[in-house]
Design a protein around this motif. Structure first.
Motif, PDB file in Angstrom:
ATOM      1  N   GLY A  26       0.803  -1.216   0.000  1.00 31.46           N
ATOM      2  CA  GLY A  26       0.000   0.000   0.000  1.00 31.46           C
ATOM      3  C   GLY A  26       0.833   1.261   0.000  1.00 31.46           C
ATOM      4  N   VAL A  27       1.911   1.256   0.781  1.00 31.62           N
ATOM      5  CA  VAL A  27       2.774   2.437   0.885  1.00 31.62           C
ATOM      6  C   VAL A  27       3.440   2.730  -0.452  1.00 31.62           C
ATOM      7  N   PHE A  28       3.963   1.692  -1.101  1.00 33.15           N
ATOM      8  CA  PHE A  28       4.636   1.877  -2.387  1.00 33.15           C
ATOM      9  C   PHE A  28       3.681   2.481  -3.412  1.00 33.15           C
ATOM     10  N   TYR A  29       2.484   1.931  -3.509  1.00 30.77           N
ATOM     11  CA  TYR A  29       1.523   2.400  -4.510  1.00 30.77           C
ATOM     12  C   TYR A  29       1.173   3.867  -4.285  1.00 30.77           C
ATOM     13  N   GLU A  30       0.902   4.238  -3.045  1.00 32.99           N
ATOM     14  CA  GLU A  30       0.512   5.617  -2.754  1.00 32.99           C
ATOM     15  C   GLU A  30       1.653   6.591  -3.014  1.00 32.99           C
ATOM     16  N   GLN A  31       2.876   6.212  -2.623  1.00 31.08           N
ATOM     17  CA  GLN A  31       4.015   7.097  -2.855  1.00 31.08           C
ATOM     18  C   GLN A  31       4.279   7.270  -4.348  1.00 31.08           C
ATOM     19  N   LEU A  32       4.141   6.180  -5.105  1.00 35.32           N
ATOM     20  CA  LEU A  32       4.358   6.267  -6.547  1.00 35.32           C
ATOM     21  C   LEU A  32       3.277   7.125  -7.200  1.00 35.32           C
ATOM     22  N   LYS A  33       2.050   6.952  -6.777  1.00 36.39           N
ATOM     23  CA  LYS A  33       0.952   7.755  -7.337  1.00 36.39           C
ATOM     24  C   LYS A  33       1.164   9.240  -7.056  1.00 36.39           C
ATOM     25  N   GLN A  34       1.604   9.567  -5.847  1.00 36.94           N
ATOM     26  CA  GLN A  34       1.864  10.965  -5.506  1.00 36.94           C
ATOM     27  C   GLN A  34       2.967  11.546  -6.381  1.00 36.94           C
ATOM     28  N   LYS A  35       4.018  10.769  -6.611  1.00 41.20           N
ATOM     29  CA  LYS A  35       5.120  11.241  -7.454  1.00 41.20           C
ATOM     30  C   LYS A  35       4.644  11.462  -8.886  1.00 41.20           C
ATOM     31  N   ILE A  36       3.885  10.527  -9.433  1.00 38.83           N
ATOM     32  CA  ILE A  36       3.399  10.648 -10.809  1.00 38.83           C
ATOM     33  C   ILE A  36       2.452  11.830 -10.950  1.00 38.83           C
ATOM     34  N   ASP A  37       1.656  12.091  -9.923  1.00 34.82           N
ATOM     35  CA  ASP A  37       0.705  13.207  -9.974  1.00 34.82           C
ATOM     36  C   ASP A  37       1.398  14.567 -10.054  1.00 34.82           C
ATOM     37  N   THR A  38       2.686  14.629  -9.681  1.00 33.86           N
ATOM     38  CA  THR A  38       3.406  15.903  -9.770  1.00 33.86           C
ATOM     39  C   THR A  38       3.726  16.279 -11.214  1.00 33.86           C
ATOM     40  N   ALA A  39       3.832  15.268 -12.096  1.00 36.27           N
ATOM     41  CA  ALA A  39       4.142  15.529 -13.509  1.00 36.27           C
ATOM     42  C   ALA A  39       3.563  14.408 -14.362  1.00 36.27           C
ATOM     43  N   PRO A  40       2.234  14.322 -14.447  1.00 37.40           N
ATOM     44  CA  PRO A  40       1.601  13.194 -15.140  1.00 37.40           C
ATOM     45  C   PRO A  40       1.976  13.089 -16.610  1.00 37.40           C
ATOM     46  N   HIS A  41       2.155  14.228 -17.272  1.00 38.66           N
ATOM     47  CA  HIS A  41       2.498  14.188 -18.695  1.00 38.66           C
ATOM     48  C   HIS A  41       3.878  13.575 -18.904  1.00 38.66           C
ATOM     49  N   PHE A  42       4.799  13.883 -18.011  1.00 36.39           N
ATOM     50  CA  PHE A  42       6.152  13.346 -18.134  1.00 36.39           C
ATOM     51  C   PHE A  42       6.180  11.840 -17.890  1.00 36.39           C
ATOM     52  N   PHE A  43       5.494  11.383 -16.841  1.00 33.20           N
ATOM     53  CA  PHE A  43       5.584   9.978 -16.468  1.00 33.20           C
ATOM     54  C   PHE A  43       4.719   9.064 -17.331  1.00 33.20           C
ATOM     55  N   ASN A  44       3.706   9.599 -17.983  1.00 32.69           N
ATOM     56  CA  ASN A  44       2.798   8.757 -18.754  1.00 32.69           C
ATOM     57  C   ASN A  44       3.538   8.012 -19.866  1.00 32.69           C
ATOM     58  N   ALA A  45       3.492   6.679 -19.805  1.00 28.25           N
ATOM     59  CA  ALA A  45       4.116   5.794 -20.798  1.00 28.25           C
ATOM     60  C   ALA A  45       5.638   5.909 -20.838  1.00 28.25           C
ATOM     61  N   SER A  46       6.248   6.469 -19.779  1.00 28.33           N
ATOM     62  CA  SER A  46       7.708   6.579 -19.750  1.00 28.33           C
ATOM     63  C   SER A  46       8.349   5.213 -19.514  1.00 28.33           C
ATOM     64  N   PRO A  47       9.394   4.864 -20.281  1.00 28.56           N
ATOM     65  CA  PRO A  47      10.147   3.644 -19.998  1.00 28.56           C
ATOM     66  C   PRO A  47      10.767   3.727 -18.604  1.00 28.56           C
ATOM     67  N   LEU A  48      10.783   2.600 -17.906  1.00 27.82           N
ATOM     68  CA  LEU A  48      11.253   2.577 -16.521  1.00 27.82           C
ATOM     69  C   LEU A  48      12.276   1.467 -16.325  1.00 27.82           C
ATOM     70  N   VAL A  49      13.373   1.806 -15.657  1.00 26.12           N
ATOM     71  CA  VAL A  49      14.370   0.823 -15.237  1.00 26.12           C
ATOM     72  C   VAL A  49      14.334   0.736 -13.719  1.00 26.12           C
ATOM     73  N   LEU A  50      14.145  -0.467 -13.190  1.00 26.89           N
ATOM     74  CA  LEU A  50      14.161  -0.687 -11.744  1.00 26.89           C
ATOM     75  C   LEU A  50      15.586  -1.013 -11.311  1.00 26.89           C
ATOM     76  N   ASN A  51      16.160  -0.158 -10.488  1.00 26.55           N
ATOM     77  CA  ASN A  51      17.508  -0.385  -9.972  1.00 26.55           C
ATOM     78  C   ASN A  51      17.405  -1.037  -8.599  1.00 26.55           C
ATOM     79  N   LEU A  52      17.870  -2.272  -8.494  1.00 22.52           N
ATOM     80  CA  LEU A  52      17.737  -3.038  -7.251  1.00 22.52           C
ATOM     81  C   LEU A  52      19.026  -3.062  -6.435  1.00 22.52           C
ATOM     82  N   SER A  53      20.024  -2.288  -6.827  1.00 27.07           N
ATOM     83  CA  SER A  53      21.334  -2.362  -6.169  1.00 27.07           C
ATOM     84  C   SER A  53      21.300  -1.875  -4.726  1.00 27.07           C
ATOM     85  N   SER A  54      20.323  -1.028  -4.375  1.00 29.28           N
ATOM     86  CA  SER A  54      20.261  -0.474  -3.018  1.00 29.28           C
ATOM     87  C   SER A  54      19.117  -1.058  -2.199  1.00 29.28           C
ATOM     88  N   TYR A  55      18.541  -2.169  -2.664  1.00 25.49           N
ATOM     89  CA  TYR A  55      17.400  -2.740  -1.943  1.00 25.49           C
ATOM     90  C   TYR A  55      17.845  -3.285  -0.590  1.00 25.49           C
TER      91      TYR A  55
END
Length: 229
Positions: A26-55
């Motif tokens: 739940g926390v991840f989804y809400e935080q991601l939604k808040q971030k995307i809402d700051t610039a929806p045009h930029f994030f819409n359909a943007s290619p994404l790379v998940l960096n797991l090196s700091s997990y």
């Protein structure tokens, strides 16, 4: 003779990199939604790379699937995982994503006497027409000078500096191959995103600094700075 069906070549593609530190559904989804809402045009359909090196800890395959599903639901397009541990390689393949190494850097040690070198002037690419929504301009190995406006939804990239002698309303990415000394200069700052050597800030932060004013963007340490011209 059969006609050639395709040609393959390298190109520059802008992708969002998400450094994943931990996961709670739940926390991840809400935080991601808040971030995307700051610039929806930029994030819409943007290619994404998940960096797991700091997990922090051991990421489970079902949690990775949930992360990818959340990203896709919110409009991002996950295309690869970087620095993935071996136990996740099969899950990443099933998700239709590529696996990238932890670092693309190649180190070669060469023993040689130092030779004084004179740095060649960097080339410059000059564009006189407006850059319209959906268009991309890349100045490979050079600075980029734009004599007209960069519209919302447009993207301009350069290995060196970027100069915009009109309103900058789209995305501007300078030093895309890692030049931390690169800068962005514009006559009117209204950008969706500005980036130097991979570090970026979005529209919501830019509105707090030099908005609709002449400005320059540069990197100080790992922090993007925006200053009036």
């Amino acid at each position: 003779m059969t006609d050639v069906c395709f040609q393959m070549k390298g190109t520059a593609v802008t992708a969002v990199v998400m450094d994943l530190y931990n996961y709670s559904s739940g926390v991840f989804y809400e935080q991601l939604k808040q971030k995307i809402d700051t610039a929806p045009h930029f994030f819409n359909a943007s290619p994404l790379v998940l960096n797991l090196s700091s997990y922090d800890g051991l990421l489970q395959s079902e949690h990775l699937s949930q992360v990818v599903a959340s990203c896709r639901e919110l409009g991002l397009q996950p295309m690869a995982c970087k620095a993935a541990p071996e136990h996740l390689l099969g899950a990443i393949k099933k998700l239709g994503m590529a696996c990238l190494p932890a670092s693309n850097a190649r180190t070669t040690k060469i023993e040689a006497e130092p030779v004084a070198q004179v740095e060649s002037p960097r080339a410059t690419k000059i564009i006189t027409r407006p850059i319209r929504s959906g268009q991309q301009v890349y100045a490979e190995g050079s600075d980029l000078i734009l004599m007209a406006a960069v519209s919302e939804g447009a993207e301009v990239l350069a290995d060196g500096h970027i100069h915009v002698y009109g309103p900058l309303r789209g995305r501007a990415l300078a030093g895309v191959k890692g030049d931390t000394d690169a800068r962005i200069f514009c006559r009117q700052m209204e950008a969706e995103l500005v980036s130097i050597a991979g570090y970026f800030i979005l529209n919501d932060k830019l509105r707090e600094q030099c908005w609709k004013q002449p400005a320059q963007v540069y990197l100080e340490g790992e922090s993007i700075q925006v200053a009036a011209l």
